[in-house]
Design a protein around this motif. Structure first.
Motif, short mmCIF file in Angstrom:
data_model
loop_
_atom_site.label_atom_id
_atom_site.label_comp_id
_atom_site.label_asym_id
_atom_site.label_seq_id
_atom_site.Cartn_x
_atom_site.Cartn_y
_atom_site.Cartn_z
N ASN A 166 45.44 6.22 -3.07
CA ASN A 166 46.15 7.08 -1.92
C ASN A 166 45.65 8.21 -2.25
O ASN A 166 45.68 9.23 -1.20
N ALA A 167 45.73 8.81 -3.36
CA ALA A 167 45.20 10.30 -3.69
C ALA A 167 44.00 10.52 -3.24
O ALA A 167 43.75 11.73 -2.54
N TRP A 168 42.93 9.47 -3.17
CA TRP A 168 41.79 9.87 -2.41
C TRP A 168 41.76 10.00 -0.97
O TRP A 168 41.17 11.20 -0.40
N ASN A 169 42.68 9.07 -0.32
CA ASN A 169 43.05 9.45 1.17
C ASN A 169 43.68 10.85 1.32
O ASN A 169 43.31 11.24 2.32
N ILE A 170 44.58 11.14 0.53
CA ILE A 170 45.19 12.49 0.77
C ILE A 170 44.11 13.53 0.64
O ILE A 170 44.25 14.46 1.53
N ALA A 171 43.35 13.26 -0.33
CA ALA A 171 42.14 14.53 -0.39
C ALA A 171 41.31 14.34 0.67
O ALA A 171 40.70 15.65 1.18
N TYR A 172 40.94 13.28 1.06
CA TYR A 172 40.00 12.99 2.37
C TYR A 172 40.87 13.84 3.58
O TYR A 172 40.09 14.54 4.22
N MET A 175 40.49 17.64 3.38
CA MET A 175 39.30 17.95 3.83
C MET A 175 38.88 18.26 5.23
O MET A 175 38.51 19.26 5.88
N CYS A 176 39.46 17.14 6.03
CA CYS A 176 39.40 17.18 7.44
C CYS A 176 40.32 18.24 8.03
O CYS A 176 39.91 18.74 8.90
N GLU A 177 41.69 18.51 7.46
CA GLU A 177 42.27 19.70 7.82
C GLU A 177 41.65 21.00 7.48
O GLU A 177 41.59 21.80 8.63
N LYS A 178 41.01 21.08 6.43
CA LYS A 178 40.36 22.29 6.14
C LYS A 178 39.19 22.61 7.41
O LYS A 178 38.99 23.74 7.78
N LYS A 179 38.31 21.62 7.45
CA LYS A 179 37.46 21.70 8.66
C LYS A 179 37.95 22.15 10.01
O LYS A 179 37.43 22.97 10.65
N LEU A 180 39.00 21.43 10.48
CA LEU A 180 39.75 21.87 11.54
C LEU A 180 40.38 23.23 11.57
O LEU A 180 40.18 24.07 12.54
N TYR A 181 40.97 23.86 10.39
CA TYR A 181 41.26 25.06 10.25
C TYR A 181 40.19 26.02 10.37
O TYR A 181 40.45 27.08 11.08
N LYS A 182 39.00 25.69 9.82
CA LYS A 182 37.74 26.61 9.76
C LYS A 182 37.25 26.58 11.49
O LYS A 182 36.93 27.66 11.76
N GLU A 183 37.40 25.50 12.23
CA GLU A 183 36.92 25.45 13.68
C GLU A 183 38.09 26.23 14.76
O GLU A 183 37.38 26.93 15.60
N TYR A 184 39.18 25.94 14.39
CA TYR A 184 40.23 26.30 15.43
C TYR A 184 41.25 27.33 14.87
O TYR A 184 42.11 27.88 15.61
N ASP A 185 41.12 27.49 13.65
CA ASP A 185 42.04 28.75 12.87
C ASP A 185 43.54 28.62 13.17
O ASP A 185 44.42 29.40 13.52
N LYS A 186 44.05 27.26 12.95
CA LYS A 186 45.41 26.99 13.21
C LYS A 186 46.12 27.15 12.02
O LYS A 186 45.56 26.40 10.87
N ALA A 187 47.32 27.63 11.89
CA ALA A 187 48.08 27.84 10.60
C ALA A 187 48.54 26.42 10.02
O ALA A 187 48.43 26.27 8.91
N SER A 188 48.92 25.51 10.99
CA SER A 188 49.18 24.25 10.62
C SER A 188 48.33 23.48 9.90
O SER A 188 48.37 22.68 8.76
N ASN A 189 46.99 23.48 10.27
CA ASN A 189 45.95 22.90 9.60
C ASN A 189 45.68 23.68 8.07
O ASN A 189 45.43 22.84 7.02
N LYS A 190 45.68 24.86 8.05
CA LYS A 190 45.65 25.31 6.84
C LYS A 190 46.80 24.91 5.67
O LYS A 190 46.58 24.58 4.55
N GLN A 191 48.03 24.90 6.22
CA GLN A 191 49.10 24.65 5.33
C GLN A 191 49.03 23.05 5.01
O GLN A 191 49.34 22.53 4.02
N ASN A 192 48.67 22.07 6.03
CA ASN A 192 48.51 20.76 5.69
C ASN A 192 47.48 20.54 4.52
O ASN A 192 47.47 19.81 3.57
N TYR A 193 46.28 21.29 4.74
CA TYR A 193 45.28 21.32 3.84
C TYR A 193 45.81 21.89 2.29
O TYR A 193 45.40 21.02 1.51
#
Length: 334
Positions: A166-172, A175-193
């Motif tokens: 499950n830790a692998w899944n959380i880390a994965y 990673m996806c949230e960080k990618k979304l944050y870099k692309e769309y600059d949404k604070a929610s993505n950064k917080q989730n990451y």
């Protein structure tokens, strides 16, 4: 990833973390040898040292090292005997290969910050390991190998652990949230990451057993294992080395014909180091701190590392260069 492939000239085993790979090596050595002392560098990752190694072994000793100087090899014979185990850290991928002597102790090398460096690929150590997630786009991952020797690992005693999977899944997902944050600059993505990263880091610190890697996770790690991740680093670092303002209160840690883990900046003054760190973060450049709680006796001892890997383009390097040079210009007369 549009990178060249590189041949790994050694047998290896995949783990979920560098710490698990290190523990496997120590356990393997302990089964076959009477170990008197395990020598660790004083300047090293506190999580691996305190939460992992000390949790499992009580014969830990420390030797002094100079993590930002590479002109002299460590004299292992000055402190270790043939019945000892010595961990050598390949600091920032800039260390030279050490030749084994006839009566040398068992040597383990950590290449977590020097993956695919010359010392990594041409090691003379008895065993090597690395934390792969520091270099590859993977949620978790570690590796161990025996240079120039076939590695046989019995994984039957490795346990299955759904909480770790499950830790692998959380880390994965992080990673996806960080990618979304870099692309769309949404604070929610950064917080989730950030929340995901913190959850996984805390989990890793508290779990000390070796976990059997799921075949799907192992395949995911192997997909990136042979990519030459030093290519882009080398080009990005050259640009920064050539374009940053030369100033006497910052040392750039580099070595000719070697590729550093990142842009490593060294300071005498902790306030200056923290000031640049704050300036970078305010401009959304997020440096890492290579074990800041370690004590060094040298004058130059406060460092930050700025990532320059395959995630970053030359435009990113220009942005980093401009922000550092602006800070230098504003602070060089203070």
């Amino acid at each position: 990833m549009n990178l060249d492939l590189i041949d790994l000239n050694f047998d290896y085993e995949i783990f979920y973390s560098g710490r698990q790979a290190f523990k496997y090596i120590l356990d393997e050595i302990h089964l076959k040898n009477d170990i008197e002392k395990i020598w660790m560098p004083e300047y090293y990752c506190q999580n691996a040292m305190n939460d992992w190694i000390k949790h499992n072994y009580n014969n830990i000793y420390f030797y002094k090292t100079k993590p930002f100087k590479f002109d002299k090899a460590i004299d292992i014979s000055a402190f270790a005997s043939k019945k000892d185990v010595v961990l050598l850290n390949n600091y920032w991928g800039l260390c030279s290969t050490i030749d084994k002597t006839k009566n040398a102790p068992i040597i383990i090398e950590d290449h977590s910050h020097g993956w695919l460096s010359d010392r990594c690929l041409n090691s003379q150590a008895g065993y090597c390991f690395a934390s792969l997630r520091k270099s590859l786009p993977i949620p978790l991952g570690g590796i161990c190998w025996k240079p120039k020797t076939k590695l046989t690992v019995d994984t039957e005693n490795f346990i299955e652990d759904n909480s770790f999977y499950n830790a692998w899944n959380i880390a994965y997902k992080a990673m996806c949230e960080k990618k979304l944050y870099k692309e769309y600059d949404k604070a929610s993505n950064k917080q989730n990451y950030l929340a995901g990263v913190n959850t996984v880091e805390l989990f890793l610190d508290q779990h000390h057993k070796i976990i059997k890697v799921k075949e799907s996770d192992k395949a995911y790690i192997k997909k990136y294992l042979n990519y030459n991740v030093l290519e882009i680093k080398k080009n990005n670092l050259k640009f920064l080395y050539d374009s940053l303002i030369n100033i006497n209160f910052i040392k750039i840690i580099r070595r000719k014909n070697y590729t550093a883990f990142g842009l490593i900046l060294l300071f005498k003054d902790e306030k200056q180091c923290n000031s640049l760190k704050t300036h970078l973060i305010q401009n959304e450049i997020y440096p890492s701190f290579l074990w800041p709680n370690n004590e060094l006796s040298s004058k130059w001892k406060f460092s930050i590392n700025i990532h320059v890997d395959f995630r970053y383009t030359i435009d990113d390097m220009i942005y980093i260069k401009n922000n550092i040079n602006n800070w230098i210009t504003a602070n060089k007369t203070k």
